[in-house]
Design a protein around this motif. Structure first.
Motif, PDB file in Angstrom:
ATOM      1  N   GLY A   9      -1.059  -5.272  -5.252  1.00  0.00           N
ATOM      2  CA  GLY A   9      -0.145  -4.294  -4.693  1.00  0.00           C
ATOM      3  C   GLY A   9       0.294  -5.263  -3.172  1.00  0.00           C
ATOM      4  N   ARG A  10       0.998  -4.407  -2.296  1.00  0.00           N
ATOM      5  CA  ARG A  10       1.517  -4.939  -1.308  1.00  0.00           C
ATOM      6  C   ARG A  10       0.629  -5.143   0.073  1.00  0.00           C
ATOM      7  NH1 ARG A  10       6.004  -1.699   1.031  1.00  0.00           N
ATOM      8  NH2 ARG A  10       6.944  -3.613   1.921  1.00  0.00           N
ATOM      9  N   LEU A  11       0.511  -6.255   0.290  1.00  0.00           N
ATOM     10  CA  LEU A  11      -0.502  -6.506   1.468  1.00  0.00           C
ATOM     11  C   LEU A  11       0.135  -6.766   2.672  1.00  0.00           C
ATOM     12  CD1 LEU A  11      -3.232  -8.914  -0.382  1.00  0.00           C
ATOM     13  CD2 LEU A  11      -3.106  -6.404  -0.069  1.00  0.00           C
ATOM     14  N   HIS A  12      -0.287  -6.058   3.834  1.00  0.00           N
ATOM     15  CA  HIS A  12       0.195  -5.982   5.092  1.00  0.00           C
ATOM     16  C   HIS A  12      -0.645  -7.242   6.148  1.00  0.00           C
ATOM     17  CE1 HIS A  12       0.344  -4.754   9.497  1.00  0.00           C
ATOM     18  NE2 HIS A  12       1.748  -4.602   9.063  1.00  0.00           N
ATOM     19  N   TYR A  13       0.301  -7.768   6.903  1.00  0.00           N
ATOM     20  CA  TYR A  13      -0.312  -8.723   8.029  1.00  0.00           C
ATOM     21  C   TYR A  13       0.398  -8.447   9.256  1.00  0.00           C
ATOM     22  CZ  TYR A  13       3.830 -11.501   6.891  1.00  0.00           C
ATOM     23  OH  TYR A  13       5.062 -12.070   6.909  1.00  0.00           O
ATOM     24  N   ARG A  14      -0.338  -8.927  10.379  1.00  0.00           N
ATOM     25  CA  ARG A  14       0.488  -8.888  11.488  1.00  0.00           C
ATOM     26  C   ARG A  14       0.478 -10.382  12.110  1.00  0.00           C
ATOM     27  NH1 ARG A  14      -0.121  -3.312  13.908  1.00  0.00           N
ATOM     28  NH2 ARG A  14      -1.450  -2.300  12.642  1.00  0.00           N
ATOM     29  N   ARG A  15       1.333 -10.569  13.034  1.00  0.00           N
ATOM     30  CA  ARG A  15       1.566 -12.081  13.586  1.00  0.00           C
ATOM     31  C   ARG A  15       1.976 -11.867  15.054  1.00  0.00           C
ATOM     32  NH1 ARG A  15       7.008 -15.145  11.694  1.00  0.00           N
ATOM     33  NH2 ARG A  15       6.223 -16.320  13.510  1.00  0.00           N
ATOM     34  N   ARG A  16       1.354 -12.573  15.637  1.00  0.00           N
ATOM     35  CA  ARG A  16       1.810 -12.663  17.211  1.00  0.00           C
ATOM     36  C   ARG A  16       2.731 -14.125  17.178  1.00  0.00           C
ATOM     37  NH1 ARG A  16       0.018 -10.707  22.215  1.00  0.00           N
ATOM     38  NH2 ARG A  16      -1.347  -9.548  21.128  1.00  0.00           N
ATOM     39  N   TRP A  53      -2.173 -14.944  12.966  1.00  0.00           N
ATOM     40  CA  TRP A  53      -1.807 -14.033  11.754  1.00  0.00           C
ATOM     41  C   TRP A  53      -3.155 -13.398  11.259  1.00  0.00           C
ATOM     42  CZ3 TRP A  53       3.023 -15.027   8.953  1.00  0.00           C
ATOM     43  CH2 TRP A  53       3.956 -15.942   9.674  1.00  0.00           C
ATOM     44  N   THR A  54      -3.123 -12.059  10.855  1.00  0.00           N
ATOM     45  CA  THR A  54      -4.102 -11.349  10.435  1.00  0.00           C
ATOM     46  C   THR A  54      -3.837 -10.680   9.402  1.00  0.00           C
ATOM     47  OG1 THR A  54      -4.884 -11.120  12.919  1.00  0.00           O
ATOM     48  CG2 THR A  54      -6.144  -9.800  11.143  1.00  0.00           C
ATOM     49  N   LEU A  55      -4.508 -10.630   8.187  1.00  0.00           N
ATOM     50  CA  LEU A  55      -4.369 -10.001   7.147  1.00  0.00           C
ATOM     51  C   LEU A  55      -5.116  -8.488   7.296  1.00  0.00           C
ATOM     52  CD1 LEU A  55      -3.449  -9.959   4.150  1.00  0.00           C
ATOM     53  CD2 LEU A  55      -5.675 -10.934   3.570  1.00  0.00           C
ATOM     54  N   ASP A  56      -4.424  -7.526   6.611  1.00  0.00           N
ATOM     55  CA  ASP A  56      -5.164  -6.318   6.371  1.00  0.00           C
ATOM     56  C   ASP A  56      -5.594  -6.321   4.957  1.00  0.00           C
ATOM     57  OD1 ASP A  56      -4.350  -5.213   8.519  1.00  0.00           O
ATOM     58  OD2 ASP A  56      -2.850  -3.551   7.661  1.00  0.00           O
ATOM     59  N   SER A  58      -7.057  -5.738   1.284  1.00  0.00           N
ATOM     60  CA  SER A  58      -6.651  -4.642   0.199  1.00  0.00           C
ATOM     61  C   SER A  58      -7.283  -3.433   0.497  1.00  0.00           C
ATOM     62  CB  SER A  58      -6.792  -5.198  -1.033  1.00  0.00           C
ATOM     63  OG  SER A  58      -6.629  -4.250  -1.950  1.00  0.00           O
ATOM     64  N   GLY A  59      -6.613  -2.295   0.622  1.00  0.00           N
ATOM     65  CA  GLY A  59      -7.342  -1.096   0.885  1.00  0.00           C
ATOM     66  C   GLY A  59      -7.489  -0.748   2.273  1.00  0.00           C
ATOM     67  N   GLN A  60      -7.388  -1.617   3.263  1.00  0.00           N
ATOM     68  CA  GLN A  60      -7.598  -1.322   4.605  1.00  0.00           C
ATOM     69  C   GLN A  60      -6.083  -1.424   5.251  1.00  0.00           C
ATOM     70  OE1 GLN A  60     -10.661  -0.690   5.442  1.00  0.00           O
ATOM     71  NE2 GLN A  60     -11.276  -0.857   3.400  1.00  0.00           N
ATOM     72  N   GLY A  61      -6.291  -0.799   6.514  1.00  0.00           N
ATOM     73  CA  GLY A  61      -5.036  -0.793   7.411  1.00  0.00           C
ATOM     74  C   GLY A  61      -3.805  -0.428   6.429  1.00  0.00           C
ATOM     75  N   LEU A  62      -2.630  -1.062   6.789  1.00  0.00           N
ATOM     76  CA  LEU A  62      -1.359  -0.716   5.761  1.00  0.00           C
ATOM     77  C   LEU A  62      -1.402  -1.321   4.678  1.00  0.00           C
ATOM     78  CD1 LEU A  62       0.887  -0.942   8.995  1.00  0.00           C
ATOM     79  CD2 LEU A  62      -0.401   1.057   8.107  1.00  0.00           C
ATOM     80  N   SER A  63      -2.282  -1.989   4.141  1.00  0.00           N
ATOM     81  CA  SER A  63      -2.253  -2.783   2.661  1.00  0.00           C
ATOM     82  C   SER A  63      -2.536  -1.703   1.624  1.00  0.00           C
ATOM     83  CB  SER A  63      -3.275  -3.899   2.762  1.00  0.00           C
ATOM     84  OG  SER A  63      -2.663  -4.926   3.298  1.00  0.00           O
ATOM     85  N   GLU A  64      -2.012  -1.600   0.617  1.00  0.00           N
ATOM     86  CA  GLU A  64      -2.332  -0.953  -0.645  1.00  0.00           C
ATOM     87  C   GLU A  64      -3.655  -1.462  -1.146  1.00  0.00           C
ATOM     88  OE1 GLU A  64       2.299  -0.233  -2.267  1.00  0.00           O
ATOM     89  OE2 GLU A  64       1.004  -1.588  -3.280  1.00  0.00           O
ATOM     90  N   GLY A  65      -4.303  -0.464  -2.021  1.00  0.00           N
ATOM     91  CA  GLY A  65      -5.278  -0.646  -2.521  1.00  0.00           C
ATOM     92  C   GLY A  65      -6.536   0.493  -2.389  1.00  0.00           C
ATOM     93  N   ASP A  66      -7.569   0.056  -2.953  1.00  0.00           N
ATOM     94  CA  ASP A  66      -8.798   1.039  -2.908  1.00  0.00           C
ATOM     95  C   ASP A  66      -9.668   1.017  -1.474  1.00  0.00           C
ATOM     96  OD1 ASP A  66     -11.162   2.761  -2.818  1.00  0.00           O
ATOM     97  OD2 ASP A  66     -11.252   1.893  -5.049  1.00  0.00           O
ATOM     98  N   PRO A  67      -9.774   1.444  -0.548  1.00  0.00           N
ATOM     99  CA  PRO A  67     -10.567   1.053   0.475  1.00  0.00           C
ATOM    100  C   PRO A  67     -12.103   1.250   0.385  1.00  0.00           C
ATOM    101  CG  PRO A  67      -9.736   3.510   0.708  1.00  0.00           C
ATOM    102  CD  PRO A  67      -9.260   2.836  -0.479  1.00  0.00           C
ATOM    103  N   HIS A  68     -12.439   1.511  -0.994  1.00  0.00           N
ATOM    104  CA  HIS A  68     -13.812   1.336  -1.118  1.00  0.00           C
ATOM    105  C   HIS A  68     -13.988   0.279  -1.943  1.00  0.00           C
ATOM    106  CE1 HIS A  68     -14.420   5.157   0.759  1.00  0.00           C
ATOM    107  NE2 HIS A  68     -13.610   5.827  -0.038  1.00  0.00           N
TER     108      HIS A  68
END
Length: 201
Positions: A9-16, A53-56, A58-68
């Protein structure tokens, strides 16, 4: 918002964003954490010219996936590779890969096969199982660890760094597992920034 596509799925990241950039750090968080938890750390690095650069996961933050179910180690390494490909499209210098807890396991596993792609490794709250992964050759490595870490007791990391002989271990008294969110966080961030700049130079 910045995303990239993964097999899960789509994974979110942040960058400064910074200009100029002295060095780049790519951070893989621990279980239950996401990129939004690292704004103080990002600001501390930015003050020294280091882009974060920081990854969310899978399943955490704004990334798709199962949080568990963050995924198998192979899946986590593939996700890290996906983010590093995005980073490489934005910079001409090799990044430092940093991992906290589960992220440290992932970072070491990535480095086991892709050490040449990294300027260095920074490991925080490294679990015992991560010390069973020994990349060869391994990029320059800094390990930061709380002396009172109950989730990942420091003894295993001490033995591992003695066995490896080339890991710079920094220990922090009166600190537990989550160093970047504890009272020692400013000192930890400063130590990491100084090490990254020295390694990047």
């Amino acid at each position: 918002m910045p995303y990239f596509d993964s097999a899960r799925g789509r994974l979110h990241y942040r960058r400064r964003s910074l200009d100029p950039v002295a060095a780049t750090v790519v951070l893989l968080p621990g279980t239950g954490q996401h990129s939004g938890h690292y704004h103080r750390f990002g600001a501390a690095l930015a003050a020294t010219g280091i882009a974060l650069w920081t990854l969310d996961t899978s399943g955490q933050g704004l990334s798709e996936g199962d949080p568990h179910a963050p995924g198998t180690l192979a899946e986590l390494v593939a996700d890290a590779r996906g983010l590093l490909e995005v980073v490489r499209g934005d910079t001409t210098t090799a990044p430092v890969l940093m991992g906290h807890s589960l992220g440290a396991v992932t970072a070491l596993a990535f480095a086991a096969d892709q050490a040449a792609e990294l300027r260095g490794l920074v490991l925080s709250g490294t679990p015992r199982r991560a010390t069973e992964i020994t990349p060869n050759p391994r990029p320059p490595t800094l390990a930061v660890h709380g002396i009172d870490d109950r989730r990942a007791p420091i003894d295993a990391v001490r033995l591992w760094t003695q066995r490896c002989g080339s890991v710079d271990l920094r220990e922090y008294a009166d600190a537990g597992h989550d160093l970047l969110h504890e009272p020692v966080r400013d000192r930890v961030a400063d130590d990491i920034a100084r090490w990254v700049l020295a390694t990047a130079g």
